[in-house]
Design a protein around this motif. Structure first.
Motif, mmCIF file in Angstrom:
data_model
loop_
_atom_site.group_PDB
_atom_site.id
_atom_site.type_symbol
_atom_site.label_atom_id
_atom_site.label_comp_id
_atom_site.label_asym_id
_atom_site.label_seq_id
_atom_site.Cartn_x
_atom_site.Cartn_y
_atom_site.Cartn_z
ATOM 1 N N UNK A 139 0.862 -1.196 0.000
ATOM 2 C CA UNK A 139 0.000 0.000 0.000
ATOM 3 C C UNK A 139 0.887 1.230 0.000
ATOM 4 N N UNK A 140 1.406 1.573 -1.194
ATOM 5 C CA UNK A 140 2.281 2.754 -1.292
ATOM 6 C C UNK A 140 3.513 2.579 -0.429
ATOM 7 N N UNK A 141 3.746 3.526 0.466
ATOM 8 C CA UNK A 141 4.925 3.404 1.330
ATOM 9 C C UNK A 141 4.616 2.572 2.583
ATOM 10 N N UNK A 142 3.477 1.898 2.593
ATOM 11 C CA UNK A 142 3.091 1.032 3.712
ATOM 12 C C UNK A 142 2.812 -0.388 3.219
ATOM 13 N N UNK A 143 2.785 -1.308 4.151
ATOM 14 C CA UNK A 143 2.278 -2.653 3.873
ATOM 15 C C UNK A 143 1.055 -2.855 4.772
ATOM 16 N N UNK A 144 -0.018 -3.382 4.173
ATOM 17 C CA UNK A 144 -1.249 -3.613 4.935
ATOM 18 C C UNK A 144 -1.256 -5.067 5.397
ATOM 19 N N UNK A 145 -1.404 -5.255 6.690
ATOM 20 C CA UNK A 145 -1.479 -6.614 7.234
ATOM 21 C C UNK A 145 -2.920 -6.916 7.621
ATOM 22 N N UNK A 146 -3.429 -8.022 7.139
ATOM 23 C CA UNK A 146 -4.761 -8.466 7.562
ATOM 24 C C UNK A 146 -4.558 -9.671 8.469
ATOM 25 N N UNK A 147 -5.210 -9.643 9.608
ATOM 26 C CA UNK A 147 -5.041 -10.731 10.566
ATOM 27 C C UNK A 147 -6.372 -11.362 10.941
ATOM 28 N N UNK A 148 -6.309 -12.659 11.145
ATOM 29 C CA UNK A 148 -7.483 -13.374 11.636
ATOM 30 C C UNK A 148 -7.402 -13.344 13.165
ATOM 31 N N UNK A 149 -8.483 -12.905 13.792
ATOM 32 C CA UNK A 149 -8.455 -12.722 15.251
ATOM 33 C C UNK A 149 -8.664 -14.070 15.935
ATOM 34 N N UNK A 150 -7.697 -14.445 16.791
ATOM 35 C CA UNK A 150 -7.797 -15.758 17.437
ATOM 36 C C UNK A 150 -8.147 -15.675 18.905
ATOM 37 N N UNK A 151 -7.792 -14.574 19.532
ATOM 38 C CA UNK A 151 -8.067 -14.449 20.967
ATOM 39 C C UNK A 151 -8.313 -12.973 21.281
#
Ligand SMILES: Cc1cc2nc3c(=O)[nH]c(=O)nc-3n(C[C@H](O)[C@H](O)[C@H](O)COP(=O)(O)O)c2cc1C
Length: 369
Positions: A139-151
């Motif tokens: 994402x441009x000068x960023x990286x987007x992290x998507x996480x699956x919520x486990x707790x």
């Protein structure tokens, strides 16, 4: 209409804003504040302050955040398969600054526990989400992290807020409906004081006038709160200052909306004193007062032409507006005061309009409470 989004490649890449302006505009979107933590291959802990956190999906439970590729901890997060979101609590602004500053070991001296996968959970936060990375997007000068919520875990601490480049605190919206179950039990005046105090902060800043909140006390119009302008009208602004009914803007704003039995004894005493006083000042008489109060009822604004302020050191102008109870009685007067030479106290000027708008809004909130 097509459901897909197309980028107009023909459009010239002319940017009409500066980076600074974009940052300011983005600052209008108020967020919470998190510290995202992880562990690298060698078991070293990493963490950074991030407000790019957002919820994505409830089912499946997904969240995202984005990290600048220039961040010192980027390699650790890029290669990690887990992250933990620590949602900071209201008191943790110093912790937010700490994790927003590069340092070789950000966790030294910091209180934390370990989550199910050994990632640090900072103590005393508002909430925590332990996540497994499911996608990474450039994402441009960023990286987007998507996480699956486990707790997930939550405390009762109120969250820290960030907006306009500064830390904020979250309060329920005072001008919205009264909290469930309190409707009808709330007496007008304390509620009005709370709403007016907030409005005064804003108005003192935008109008740059000293503001007074005036209630009808046992001795007549009584100042119960001040909010000073950059240059206050007096060095000391005493609470409990009792103002005249007939010759102060606040007194007139209140008297116009109170029953005669509350007002008359003060008015009678003042008119008697006025008649005795041999000053050059034009003071109200019984006849003039009737029409003054009638015009205040119509315009809902009372003004005071230049008169010495309480310590007599300067001539001040004042504009006052009533805050009305659901039954139409004055519960408070909201008053702006300024040195006569800088303050045009016209009843139809912009200052009067701003005060009236604030008073209407508060009176409306009292009716709905
Ligand atoms: C309120 C606030 C929010 C921030 N949000 C982010 C963010 O979402 N993503 C990001 O990469 N940096 C963000 N930063 C900046 C990082 O916290 C900062 O660059 C930090 O030094 C990065 O740590 P590191 O260099 O140790 O990786 C934010 C800073 C503050 C004060």
């Amino acid at each position: 209409m097509s459901g897909s989004i197309s980028l107009d490649e023909e459009r010239p890449a002319v940017r009409t804003f500066e980076k600074r302006q974009l940052r300011d505009v983005l600052g209008s979107f108020v967020t919470g504040v998190t510290v995202v933590t992880t562990l690298d291959d060698e078991g070293k802990m990493h963490g950074l302050t991030a407000n790019s956190f957002s919820s994505v999906s409830l089912d499946p439970p997904l969240v995202l955040w984005s990290q600048a590729t220039s961040a010192g901890s980027h390699a650790a997060f890029r290669d990690a398969d887990r992250f933990t979101i620590n949602i900071l609590a209201e008191h943790q602004y110093e912790l937010a600054n700490h994790f927003a500053t590069r340092s070789p070991d950000k966790f030294a001296g910091i209180d934390y526990d370990l989550g199910v996968d050994g990632l640090p959970l900072l103590r005393d936060c508002s909430a925590w989400l332990e996540c497994k990375v499911v996608s990474r997007f450039p994402g441009g000068d960023h990286v987007i992290f998507v996480g699956s919520v486990e707790c997930i875990r939550q405390s009762t601490r109120r969250p820290l807020v960030f907006g306009g480049g500064q830390y904020l605190v979250a309060d329920p919206h005072d001008l919205g409906r009264a909290p469930l179950g309190t409707a009808g039990t709330m007496k007008s005046q304390p509620h009005a004081v709370r709403l007016a105090s907030r409005a005064m902060l804003r108005l003192a800043h935008t109008l740059d006038k000293t503001l007074a909140l005036v209630a009808w006390g046992n001795h007549g119009p009584t100042v119960i709160a001040w909010q000073a302008a950059t240059t206050p009208v007096a060095a000391d602004l005493p609470l409990g200052l009792v103002l005249p009914v007939t010759s102060s803007a606040s007194g007139l704003a209140l008297a116009a909306f109170l029953p005669p039995e509350a007002v008359d004894r003060f008015v009678t005493a003042e008119l008697r004193d006025n008649a005795r006083q041999a000053s050059g000042e034009v003071l109200p008489t019984a006849e003039s007062l009737v029409s003054v109060l009638e015009s205040v009822r119509v315009s809902q604004v009372a003004t005071r032409r230049p008169a010495p302020f309480y310590d007599d050191r300067m001539l001040a102008n004042a504009i006052s507006v009533p805050i009305l109870s659901p039954s139409g009685m004055a519960v408070l007067a909201l008053t702006a005061i300024g040195p006569a030479e800088h303050f045009d106290a016209a009843a139809d000027g912009h200052c009067a309009e701003a005060l009236k708008a604030a008073a209407y809004e508060i009176s409306a909130a009292l009716r709905e409470a």
